[in-house]
Design a protein around this motif. Structure first.
Motif, PDB file in Angstrom:
ATOM      1  N   GLU A  28       3.509   0.382   3.519  1.00  0.00           N
ATOM      2  CA  GLU A  28       3.935  -0.164   2.226  1.00  0.00           C
ATOM      3  C   GLU A  28       4.290   0.969   1.262  1.00  0.00           C
ATOM      4  OE1 GLU A  28       4.659  -3.041  -0.758  1.00  0.00           O
ATOM      5  OE2 GLU A  28       4.204  -3.390   1.350  1.00  0.00           O
ATOM      6  N   ASP A  29       3.322   1.821   0.962  1.00  0.00           N
ATOM      7  CA  ASP A  29       3.548   2.967   0.078  1.00  0.00           C
ATOM      8  C   ASP A  29       2.383   3.940   0.211  1.00  0.00           C
ATOM      9  OD1 ASP A  29       1.485   1.725  -1.267  1.00  0.00           O
ATOM     10  OD2 ASP A  29       2.693   1.105  -2.978  1.00  0.00           O
ATOM     11  N   MET A  30       2.444   5.033  -0.558  1.00  0.00           N
ATOM     12  CA  MET A  30       1.386   6.046  -0.576  1.00  0.00           C
ATOM     13  C   MET A  30       1.041   6.341  -2.030  1.00  0.00           C
ATOM     14  SD  MET A  30       4.215   6.844   1.409  1.00  0.00           S
ATOM     15  CE  MET A  30       4.813   8.475   0.991  1.00  0.00           C
ATOM     16  N   ALA A  31      -0.117   6.963  -2.232  1.00  0.00           N
ATOM     17  CA  ALA A  31      -0.532   7.273  -3.601  1.00  0.00           C
ATOM     18  C   ALA A  31      -1.578   8.383  -3.607  1.00  0.00           C
ATOM     19  CB  ALA A  31      -1.095   6.029  -4.296  1.00  0.00           C
ATOM     20  N   VAL A  32      -1.672   9.053  -4.749  1.00  0.00           N
ATOM     21  CA  VAL A  32      -2.752  10.012  -4.983  1.00  0.00           C
ATOM     22  C   VAL A  32      -3.704   9.388  -5.987  1.00  0.00           C
ATOM     23  CG1 VAL A  32      -3.361  12.234  -6.030  1.00  0.00           C
ATOM     24  CG2 VAL A  32      -1.451  12.095  -4.426  1.00  0.00           C
ATOM     25  N   TRP A  33      -4.979   9.413  -5.651  1.00  0.00           N
ATOM     26  CA  TRP A  33      -6.025   8.936  -6.536  1.00  0.00           C
ATOM     27  C   TRP A  33      -6.947  10.102  -6.876  1.00  0.00           C
ATOM     28  CZ3 TRP A  33      -8.155   3.473  -6.786  1.00  0.00           C
ATOM     29  CH2 TRP A  33      -7.204   2.521  -6.414  1.00  0.00           C
TER      30      TRP A  33
END
Length: 280
Positions: A68-73
């Motif tokens: 779906e997507d990627m992210a930085v947390w």
């Protein structure tokens, strides 16, 4: 088959990256029949200047499910250190406070659009080079060995009990006969007492064991000298005249605990190892 899957994943995690953390164990997938995205990443540095961005390289893949997507947390830890030292005395005396608090819970900072163009046929995984921002508001706040003492700034940065605790601890040392000369140095240097006035408050008794005279504050002068000490301004006690500066230090800084996350269409997520990043 389970062993083959484990070996394949271990080989992927060791292919040029620093570390890998899987959201669910392999055995867990076998039991529930659900496989989460696999991902690892490496950072260009573990330090970043507030207001800048930190570059990274991520590697990920899924077991059939579309990404779906990627992210930085990341979460934020606020670390505060403060100290003051009395340079007048011959012994080491200082008061320090160190504390760390979680100032912000883990949250998404930035997301990225997945693309099939990231696929690397040699690594059998997607390769993504990106960066994530760090707010300028997270820059460190420092007040260190200043030439001019700003009392308003001191009251803003330090607890209102700090000066009192500093003076109380210092007096407990000075009240001991062992530190009589230091007591005199403090009252004469930082206070409003002359050497002659201090000496007039001192008596002595002969010590047969050491064959010398033991000096002490006269009983009726203890309160008098204590009152002289009590009115000394805090800043006078931390002033180092030889360097024309006040021996005081304050630093508030932030550390981000960052992870890279990959989400598939079913909202399963793969999470990398968390890295602690110092914001400078």
């Amino acid at each position: 088959m389970k062993n083959i899957i484990k070996i394949a994943l271990l080989l992927l995690c060791s292919s040029g990256f620093t570390a890998c953390e899987i959201n669910d164990p392999v055995d867990g997938w076998a039991r529930i029949g659900q496989q989460v995205p696999q991902t690892i990443w490496e950072l260009s540095s573990t330090k970043v200047k507030a207001g800048d961005s930190l570059q990274f390289k991520a590697q990920y893949y899924t077991n059939g499910e579309e990404v779906e997507d990627m992210a930085v947390w990341y979460d934020l830890t606020e670390k505060t250190t403060m100290s003051a030292t009395c340079p007048i005395v011959s012994f080491n005396y200082s008061l320090s406070i160190d504390k760390s608090v979680l100032s912000r819970e883990n949250q998404e900072i930035i997301s990225y659009v997945h693309s099939e163009n990231y696929w690397d046929s040699n690594k059998k995984a997607y390769i993504f080079n990106g960066k994530f921002p760090v707010s300028n508001t997270l820059r460190p706040i420092e007040w260190k060995e200043v030439g001019d003492f700003d009392n308003a700034k001191f009251q803003t940065l330090f607890p209102d009990t700090f000066a009192t605790a500093f003076k109380s601890g210092l007096y407990q040392k000075l009240a001991q006969a062992t530190y009589l000369s230091d007591y005199r140095a403090v009252l004469v240097t930082a206070g409003n007492v002359t050497v002659e006035e201090f000496n007039a408050c001192v008596d002595s008794v002969y010590n047969n064991n050491s064959a010398s005279w033991d000096k002490f504050i006269k009983n009726d002068k203890v309160a008098t000298l204590k009152s002289k000490f009590d009115v000394i301004p805090f800043e006078n006690l931390i002033y180092k005249s030889s360097e024309s500066k006040y021996m005081i230090n304050y630093l508030k800084s932030y550390f981000a605990g960052a992870t890279f996350r990959v989400f598939d269409k079913k909202k399963n997520q793969g999470i990398t190892e968390k890295f602690t990043i110092e914001i400078i």
